[in-house]
Scaffold this motif. Structure first.
Motif, short mmCIF file in Angstrom:
data_model
loop_
_atom_site.label_atom_id
_atom_site.label_comp_id
_atom_site.label_asym_id
_atom_site.label_seq_id
_atom_site.Cartn_x
_atom_site.Cartn_y
_atom_site.Cartn_z
N PRO A 1 27.82 21.82 -11.15
CA PRO A 1 29.22 21.58 -10.75
C PRO A 1 29.56 20.10 -10.87
N LEU A 2 30.70 19.78 -11.47
CA LEU A 2 31.08 18.39 -11.66
C LEU A 2 31.27 17.61 -10.36
N PRO A 3 31.64 18.24 -9.23
CA PRO A 3 31.69 17.47 -7.98
C PRO A 3 30.32 16.99 -7.49
N VAL A 4 29.24 17.58 -8.01
CA VAL A 4 27.89 17.09 -7.67
C VAL A 4 27.73 15.73 -8.35
N VAL B 1 32.38 21.19 -21.23
CA VAL B 1 32.58 21.71 -19.88
C VAL B 1 33.01 23.17 -19.96
N LEU B 2 32.35 24.00 -19.18
CA LEU B 2 32.66 25.43 -19.13
C LEU B 2 32.77 25.86 -17.68
N PRO B 3 33.56 26.87 -17.38
CA PRO B 3 33.58 27.40 -16.01
C PRO B 3 32.18 27.80 -15.57
N LEU B 4 31.89 27.59 -14.30
CA LEU B 4 30.53 27.80 -13.81
C LEU B 4 30.04 29.23 -14.01
N ALA B 5 30.94 30.20 -13.93
CA ALA B 5 30.52 31.59 -14.13
C ALA B 5 29.99 31.81 -15.54
N PHE C 1 22.04 32.17 -9.51
CA PHE C 1 21.93 31.69 -10.88
C PHE C 1 21.36 32.79 -11.75
N ASP C 2 22.06 33.11 -12.84
CA ASP C 2 21.62 34.13 -13.79
C ASP C 2 21.13 33.44 -15.06
N PRO C 3 19.81 33.38 -15.28
CA PRO C 3 19.29 32.64 -16.43
C PRO C 3 19.69 33.24 -17.77
N ALA C 4 19.92 34.54 -17.83
CA ALA C 4 20.32 35.15 -19.11
C ALA C 4 21.71 34.66 -19.52
N THR C 5 22.64 34.63 -18.58
CA THR C 5 23.98 34.12 -18.87
C THR C 5 23.92 32.65 -19.24
N PHE C 6 23.10 31.90 -18.52
CA PHE C 6 22.96 30.48 -18.82
C PHE C 6 22.41 30.27 -20.23
N HIS C 7 21.38 31.01 -20.56
CA HIS C 7 20.76 30.85 -21.89
C HIS C 7 21.77 31.14 -22.99
N ALA C 8 22.61 32.14 -22.81
CA ALA C 8 23.62 32.45 -23.82
C ALA C 8 24.57 31.28 -24.02
N ALA C 9 24.94 30.62 -22.92
CA ALA C 9 25.84 29.46 -23.02
C ALA C 9 25.16 28.30 -23.73
N VAL C 10 23.90 28.09 -23.45
CA VAL C 10 23.17 26.99 -24.09
C VAL C 10 23.00 27.28 -25.58
N MET C 11 22.70 28.52 -25.93
CA MET C 11 22.55 28.87 -27.34
C MET C 11 23.88 28.72 -28.08
N GLN C 12 24.99 29.00 -27.41
CA GLN C 12 26.29 28.90 -28.06
C GLN C 12 26.69 27.45 -28.29
#
Length: 489
Positions: free
Chosen positions: A182-185, A205-209, A219-230
Motif C-alpha cells: 500500500p502506498l501509504p506505507v 501502480v495497481l489496485p491492491l486487490a 495475501f493471495d500469491p497466485a493473484t500476485f504472481h499473475a500481476a508480476v508476470m503481466q
C-alpha cells in the motif's frame, strides 16, 4: 495454450496504471494543476484514504508542491484509528474514493477527478494542531498497542532517502518498479515511488486487490504472481509474509519468478536466511533491508554483489549506524522532525529500540526489540524475535511468538502455514529450528495457536505485528501447564 500477456513497453513513461501512462511532462503538468487546485482554498493538513492508484501518487507529489502536509491513511486502519489520526493531526481535508461512507463525515463532499479516478474532497471541522516546522508528511505507525503514533517528516529527510536509494541502486539500472505494498506505507511511498521517480524509472501502480492484497494480512500469491508476470518489473518491495507465501506457492506449483526481476527488497520485519535462500531458489532475488519511520524509511539494505544473507545489509549512502554497549542500534541522517504532539526535536542519533551488531564488514545484524528481551530462569538474555525468525524459516510454520521470561525454557505459540499441517509436522519443524539455535534459545514447549495472528482476531496490530500480551493471555493455560502435552491430541 494461453497467449502471453503483453508487457508494457519501457520508455519515457514515469507513472503507469493500466492504460494510463504519464510521461515526465504530463506528470509534471498534472501535479502542478492539482497543487494549484488544492492550494486555492485555505488548507493545512490533507489526509488521503485511497487505494493504490496513479491518483494517489499525483496527490502525494501535488501536496508537497503546494506546501501542504500530507497524511496518508492506510486502508487497513480501523474506523477508530482513522478517527484518531484525523483528530490528532488536525487534518482539515480528507480525500477519499467517490461514494465512500465513513462514520462521522457530514456535508456534501466536493467531487474531484484525478488521473481517471473519481474522488471526493471532504472539508473537516478540524482543531489546528502544532506541527514541527517544515513538516511535509505525517506517517502513523500502529505500534505494538494498536494506537497509532504520528511521525512528522520533512522534505529534506525524505529526499535524502530517495537520493540515497538512487545512488545505491544505480548499478542495477532499474527501469520499472511495481508498487506491491500500500502506498501509504512509508517504505513503499519513499523507496517504491519517490526514489524510482527521482531516478527516472517507471512506477506501475495497481489496485491492491489486483495484487492479491486484502486488508493488512490477507495475501493471495497466485493473484500476485499473475500481476508480476503481466507487468514484468525490475524491482519490488515485499513484507516477509508476502515473500514466504509467494516463494512457497512458486515451489509448490513448479513455477519461477520472472527473469525481469533484479531486486526484491524485503523489510518490515526480520526475514531470516532460510526464507531468503528458498526465495532465490525459485528465481526471486530477495534481499533484506532495515529501517524505521523515524528515519524516513529504509536505512540499510543488502544488494546484489554486497549481500550477506541473515543480515539487514550495509548502511545506504544517506544513513549512519552505530551500536552502543547495550547492543542498541542507533541511526543518524534523514531523521524525522519529531513526534506529533511532542515538542522535543529528534536527536542527532536516534535510539531505535532494536538490538543487534555490526559485523567486521559493516553489515547490520538485527536481533529484535530491546524491550522484548527475555531473561530466562538461568539468567540468559534471549531476543524472542531471533528465535521466532528461526522458527518461521521452517516451511511448516507461518507465524511464531516466543515467551519465557523467568522460566527454565522458552515456549512458543505457533500458527501453521497450511491449516491441515499435522502436529507431528509442527513438532518436526520445531526440532529442526532448535538444531540451529544454542541450547538456551531452544523451544522446550509449544502450542498450536487458537487463531491466526490477525487484527481481526485481536492478535496483531493493524500493520501485522503480533500483539504479544494478547497472544500470551489467550494461550497462558496451555503455555505454562508443563504437565500438558506440547500440542493437542
Amino acid at each position: 495454450m494461453t497467449p502471453p500477456i503483453p508487457t508494457p513497453p519501457m520508455g519515457d513513461v514515469l507513472l503507469r496504471q493500466d492504460d494510463l501512462a504519464l510521461t515526465r511532462p504530463a506528470l509534471d503538468q498534472l501535479v502542478q494543476q492539482t497543487a494549484e487546485t488544492l492550494g486555492a482554498a485555505p488548507r493545512r493538513v490533507v489526509a488521503t484514504l485511497l487505494d493504490n492508484s496513479a491518483a494517489w501518487a499525483v496527490l502525494d507529489l501535488a501536496l508537497a508542491e503546494a506546501g501542504l502536509v500530507h497524511l496518508p491513511i492506510p486502508g487497513f486502519f480501523t474506523a477508530p484509528q482513522i478517527a484518531h489520526v484525523l483528530q490528532a493531526s488536525g487534518a482539515d481535508t480528507l480525500i477519499t474514493a467517490a461514494g465512500l461512507a465513513l462514520p462521522g463525515l457530514s456535508g456534501t463532499p466536493q467531487p474531484l477527478t484525478l488521473a481517471g479516478t473519481a474522488l471526493a474532497l471532504h472539508t473537516l471541522a478540524a482543531r489546528p494542531v502544532p506541527l514541527p516546522a517544515g513538516t511535509q508528511k505525517i506517517t502513523f505507525t500502529s505500534g505494538t498497542t494498536g494506537t497509532p503514533k504520528g511521525v512528522c517528516l520533512g522534505a529534506a529527510g525524505l529526499d535524502q532517502v530517495a537520493q540515497g536509494l538512487v545512488q545505491a541502486l544505480a548499478p542495477l539500472d532499474i527501469r520499472r518498479h511495481l508498487c506491491a505494498l500500500p502506498l501509504p506505507v512509508l517504505l513503499e511511498n519513499v523507496a517504491g515511488l519517490l526514489a524510482p521517480l527521482a531516478a527516472g524509472a517507471e512506477c506501475v501502480v495497481l489496485p491492491l486487490a489486483r495484487l492479491g492484497l486484502e486488508g493488512s494480512s490477507r495475501f493471495d500469491p497466485a493473484t500476485f504472481h499473475a500481476a508480476v508476470m503481466q507487468t514484468r518489473p525490475h524491482s519490488l518491495i515485499l513484507l516477509p509474509q508476502m515473500l514466504r507465501a509467494w516463494a512457497g506457492w512458486l515451489a509448490a506449483t513448479g513455477q519461477r519468478a520472472p527473469a525481469s526481476l533484479r531486486l526484491v527488497a524485503v523489510g518490515g520485519a526480520a526475514v531470516g536466511e532460510t526464507l531468503l535462500l528458498a526465495a532465490r531458489q525459485v528465481g526471486i532475488p530477495a534481499h533484506e533491508g532495515y529501517g524505521l519511520s523515524e528515519g524516513s524509511s529504509v536505512q540499510t539494505l543488502n544488494l546484489p554483489g554486497a549481500d550477506r544473507a541473515g543480515s539487514a545489509g550495509r548502511p545506504l549512502p544517506h544513513a549512519r549506524v552505530h551500536v552502543d554497549d547495550r547492543g542498541q542500534i542507533h541511526v543518524a541522517g534523514s531523521l524525522m522532525l519529531g513526534y506529533l504532539g511532542d515538542n522535543a526535536p529528534a536527536p542527532v542519533w536516534w535510539p531505535t529500540g532494536d538490538v543487534g551488531h555490526l559485523d567486521e564488514d559493516g553489515f547490520l545484524h538485527v536481533r529484535g526489540r530491546l524491550r522484548h528481551v527475555l531473561i530466562t530462569a538461568f539468567g540468559r538474555n534471549v531476543s524472542p524475535e531471533w528465535v521466532e525468525t528461526t522458527l518461521r524459516g521452517q516451511p511448516a510454520i507461518a507465524q511464531a511468538v516466543v515467551f519465557g521470561e523467568a522460566r527454565p525454557h522458552l515456549s512458543a505459540v505457533l500458527w501453521p502455514l497450511r491449516p491441515d499441517a499435522s502436529d507431528a509436522q509442527l513438532q518436526a519443524a520445531v526440532a529442526e529450528a532448535n538444531r540451529a539455535l544454542p541450547d538456551y534459545a531452544r523451544i522446550g514447549h509449544w502450542v498450536r495457536a487458537r487463531a491466526d495472528f490477525t487484527p481481526e482476531a485481536g492478535l496483531a496490530t493493524a500493520n501485522g505485528r503480533p500483539q504479544r500480551q494478547a497472544i500470551e493471555t489467550l494461550h497462558a493455560a496451555a503455555l505454562y501447564d508443563e504437565t500438558a502435552p506440547a500440542f493437542p491430541s
